[in-house]
Design a protein around this motif. Structure first.
Motif, PDB file in Angstrom:
ATOM      1  N   SER A 131     -48.496 -52.931 -11.748  1.00  0.00           N
ATOM      2  CA  SER A 131     -48.199 -54.362 -11.715  1.00  0.00           C
ATOM      3  C   SER A 131     -46.734 -54.626 -12.035  1.00  0.00           C
ATOM      4  N   ALA A 132     -46.206 -53.916 -13.034  1.00  0.00           N
ATOM      5  CA  ALA A 132     -44.812 -54.116 -13.426  1.00  0.00           C
ATOM      6  C   ALA A 132     -43.862 -53.683 -12.307  1.00  0.00           C
ATOM      7  N   LYS A 133     -44.181 -52.576 -11.652  1.00  0.00           N
ATOM      8  CA  LYS A 133     -43.320 -52.080 -10.572  1.00  0.00           C
ATOM      9  C   LYS A 133     -43.342 -53.023  -9.380  1.00  0.00           C
ATOM     10  N   VAL A 134     -44.525 -53.504  -9.017  1.00  0.00           N
ATOM     11  CA  VAL A 134     -44.620 -54.461  -7.915  1.00  0.00           C
ATOM     12  C   VAL A 134     -43.828 -55.722  -8.244  1.00  0.00           C
ATOM     13  N   SER A 135     -43.974 -56.221  -9.464  1.00  0.00           N
ATOM     14  CA  SER A 135     -43.258 -57.434  -9.865  1.00  0.00           C
ATOM     15  C   SER A 135     -41.746 -57.239  -9.782  1.00  0.00           C
ATOM     16  N   MET A 136     -41.273 -56.068 -10.191  1.00  0.00           N
ATOM     17  CA  MET A 136     -39.842 -55.796 -10.113  1.00  0.00           C
ATOM     18  C   MET A 136     -39.363 -55.841  -8.676  1.00  0.00           C
TER      19      MET A 136
END
Length: 384
Positions: free
Chosen positions: A224-229
């Motif tokens: 989720s964090a990588k997609v958001s970035m």
């Protein structure tokens, strides 16, 4: 960007089969052969003109150049960014779970189709220096050809697809993946801005975002964090462009296969809708994802935004019946409003420049005509 104000409009995702005589010259050019530039330029211009005319004849409202000049929907960016080197012996590791679950199928499939069928081998790009956009001349040729073809055809609206931040290589230079993503975003912004300033719609192509959800080396929070970035980096690349000029397309990378390990749209929808675009294009016309129209019963499409669901698919050569296409369109119209739906395709029909597309061109055009007829049938129902 037009809405479907009195009927369902039609479009597609972008890539279309290139004519073989153009492929001959494109292949020779990419392999460093002696190609007469004047002959190549004229053949490219005529190919774009013909492709736009065929779209108009089929009934497509919002057309594209079919990516006639490009060796692949993302591969083309190799020629337009400085700061990269290719590493032919590196496996990019895509679709790991799929390949491990069905090794025989995918070994054969990737040899004859997908990247394996392209006129030139796709080699992973690695960033080894400062990234800079250098594709101005090639981009201007594409813009000139498409604009001239649109004017000649009488079409009212056209778009140009471009690679997204997530689809551009691997980092071996910047201090972090985030710094790398933003450097790519700044470079791509040059191309994006030029397209919109030329009077075209910009389509950001991102079949790579779902790959993050398929990375078994990340836990759910890390995914989720990588997609958001990356979504933030995409928005950075679009920072100077009005949302109503942008279409965002995402899909799952594999055209024909079991495809059981790719994420569902509901898993991604919140982050997809966080992209600063006026329209969202996604797969909805194949057996892995058709049921996902139900998500719009609980997810609210932001005001003023459009969806471009796939109502015909590149995943099979079966030509969809227009009545069934109409049913698919009506499902979405009933959930998000008829004015907010434009009928589209699941993905491009020739994401790589290849002599043998997975869906034969005559079949593809039959599918396109079925989509346009289905849109007419749906319109009669939605605007009685």
């Amino acid at each position: 960007m037009r809405h479907s104000t009195d009927r369902i409009l039609t479009t597609h995702v972008g890539s279309l089969p290139r004519p073989h005589d153009l492929l001959d010259l494109l292949k020779a050019k990419l392999e460093g052969g002696d190609v007469d530039q004047e002959i190549f330029s004229e053949m490219l211009r005529l190919s774009v003109e013909d492709m736009v005319a065929k779209q108009a004849d089929a009934g497509i409202d919002i057309v594209a150049d079919g990516e006639m000049s490009k060796p692949g929907h993302a591969v083309y960016i190799n020629e337009r960014l400085e700061g990269f080197e290719t590493r032919p012996d590196v496996d990019p590791g895509l679709y790991k779970a799929e390949r491990e679950a069905f090794p025989e199928f995918y070994r054969e499939y990737f040899n004859r189709a997908h990247l394996g069928s392209a006129i030139v081998r796709s080699e992973p790009m690695f960033c080894v220096g400062e990234i800079r956009y250098v594709g101005h001349e090639a981009l201007q040729v594409d813009l000139n050809n498409l604009m001239a073809a649109v004017e000649k055809s009488g079409c009212k609206e056209a778009f140009m697809p471009c690679a997204a931040v997530t689809g551009v290589g691997f980092n071996d230079y910047y201090d972090s993946e985030e710094a790398y993503a933003y450097a790519v975003a700044d470079a791509l912004a040059v191309e994006y801005k030029a397209i919109v300033e030329a009077g075209l719609l910009l389509q950001v192509d991102d079949p790579f975002l779902p790959n993050i959800y398929m990375d078994d080396e990340l836990d759910d929070a890390e995914k989720s964090a990588k997609v958001s970035m990356y979504v933030e980096a995409i928005n950075h690349s679009l920072r100077s462009i009005p949302e109503e000029k942008v279409r965002f397309h995402t899909c799952y990378g594999i055209n024909q296969g079991p495809r059981i390990y790719e994420p569902d749209l509901p898993q991604m929808i919140d982050q997809v809708l966080s992209v600063n675009a006026g329209a969202y294009s996604f797969e909805a016309g194949n057996p892995r994802h058709e049921h996902e129209y139900h998500l719009w019963e609980t997810v609210k499409l932001p005001d003023g935004k459009l969806i471009l669901p796939g109502v015909i698919t590149h995943a099979t050569s079966v030509v969809e019946h227009p009545e069934y296409v109409a049913e698919r369109i009506v499902r979405f119209a009933e959930r998000v409003g008829r004015e907010n739906v434009i009928a589209s395709t699941d993905c491009g029909f020739s994401s790589q420049a290849t002599y043998k597309t997975e869906v034969e061109p005559r079949v593809m055009w039959a599918k396109m005509r079925a989509m346009c007829e289905g849109a007419r049938i749906a319109s009669d129902s939605l605007w009685p």
